[in-house]
Write a protein that holds these residues in place. Structure first.
Motif, short mmCIF file in Angstrom:
data_model
loop_
_atom_site.label_atom_id
_atom_site.label_comp_id
_atom_site.label_asym_id
_atom_site.label_seq_id
_atom_site.Cartn_x
_atom_site.Cartn_y
_atom_site.Cartn_z
N ALA A 122 -0.69 -6.84 -14.89
CA ALA A 122 -1.30 -5.63 -15.45
C ALA A 122 -2.82 -5.71 -15.34
CB ALA A 122 -0.88 -5.43 -16.89
N GLY A 123 -3.42 -4.67 -14.82
CA GLY A 123 -4.87 -4.64 -14.65
C GLY A 123 -5.36 -5.17 -13.32
N LEU A 124 -4.47 -5.82 -12.56
CA LEU A 124 -4.86 -6.28 -11.23
C LEU A 124 -4.83 -5.11 -10.24
CD1 LEU A 124 -3.04 -9.74 -11.14
CD2 LEU A 124 -5.38 -9.21 -11.84
N ARG A 125 -5.24 -5.34 -9.02
CA ARG A 125 -5.48 -4.27 -8.07
C ARG A 125 -4.47 -4.27 -6.93
NH1 ARG A 125 -12.09 -5.04 -7.65
NH2 ARG A 125 -12.48 -4.79 -9.88
N ILE A 126 -4.21 -3.08 -6.41
CA ILE A 126 -3.34 -2.93 -5.25
C ILE A 126 -3.87 -1.80 -4.39
CG2 ILE A 126 -1.73 -1.36 -6.43
CD1 ILE A 126 0.53 -2.69 -4.79
#
Length: 243
Positions: A122-126
């Motif tokens: 959660a909160g990481l980027r894609i």
């Protein structure tokens, strides 16, 4: 009954993928090297995994073309196929060329891995890239944002690879050099050095295939590397080091 998702590739990143998608899908994974679904996937044959409504390709980019040819006869006519490789131009071109016309295709690149995502994503980027229909990419992006809590960037494959050539290309290049210099000091270190080594540790256990993909399969990586080496030579000159 929940929808099934076919996962082709059950290595370190495939297992991370299954762990975070198993709340929404029944996951059928195929990987000849895997012996255990680890409680998040049922291992199955290639044809069964490829016949699912959604198919995620978690294979090395260098194995992608062979994988596409292998799954092509088994795909549902309107299947959604998503790759999660570290580069996007080459996979997008291969998927568009090799998969049947009715198949929906989206490119995705989670900007994290098993190390950086081990405590939650959660909160990481894609990055999510349209390949055929933009609406399919928007739906994938919405799922990533709302269900997984990821920060989503909708970009073209070219936009992705241009930025990744710097962000990933330089990170892995510098990490490779520092890893080859080990053992490095661990006692009298500075905060900046510690952070640099934390970055190295993020990619320390990546497979050689990941490094090859980032440095060889990104069409913009060579230009970034050359600029880095030119500037490194200039910096060497500034400290008066002879050739």
């Amino acid at each position: 009954m929940r929808e099934t998702l076919g996962l082709i590739g059950f290595g370190a990143f495939g297992r991370l993928t299954a762990r975070h998608l198993s709340s929404w899908f029944d996951i059928l994974a195929h990987d000849p090297a895997a012996t255990d679904g680890e409680g998040v996937a049922a291992l199955t044959d290639l044809a069964t995994a490829a016949a699912c409504p959604t198919v995620v390709l978690a294979v090395p980019v260098e194995a992608l073309e062979a994988t596409l040819i292998a799954i092509r006869p088994h795909l549902a006519p309107d299947a959604l196929v998503i790759d999660v490789g570290s580069v996007k131009v080459k996979p997008a071109q291969a998927m568009d060329a090799l998969l049947p016309p009715g198949v929906r295709i989206v490119g995705a690149h989670p900007l994290f891995g098993p190390q950086s995502g081990k405590d939650g994503i959660a909160g990481l980027r894609i990055a999510v890239c349209p390949v055929r229909e933009a609406a399919d990419a928007r739906r994938v992006a919405a799922f990533c944002r709302l269900a997984l809590g990821l920060k989503v960037f909708l970009v073209t494959p070219e936009e992705h690879d241009r930025e990744a050539a710097v962000v990933q290309g330089l990170t892995h290049l510098i990490a490779r050099v520092l890893l080859n210099m080990e053992p490095l000091p661990t006692r009298m270190t500075t905060a900046s050095f510690d952070r640099l080594m934390q970055a190295v540790d993020m990619v320390r256990y990546d497979s050689p295939a990941v490094f090859r993909t980032i440095e060889r399969d990104n069409p913009f990586a060579a230009e970034v590397r050359e600029r880095f080496f030119v500037l490194a030579d200039e910096a060497r000159g500034e400290v008066g080091v002879a050739d």
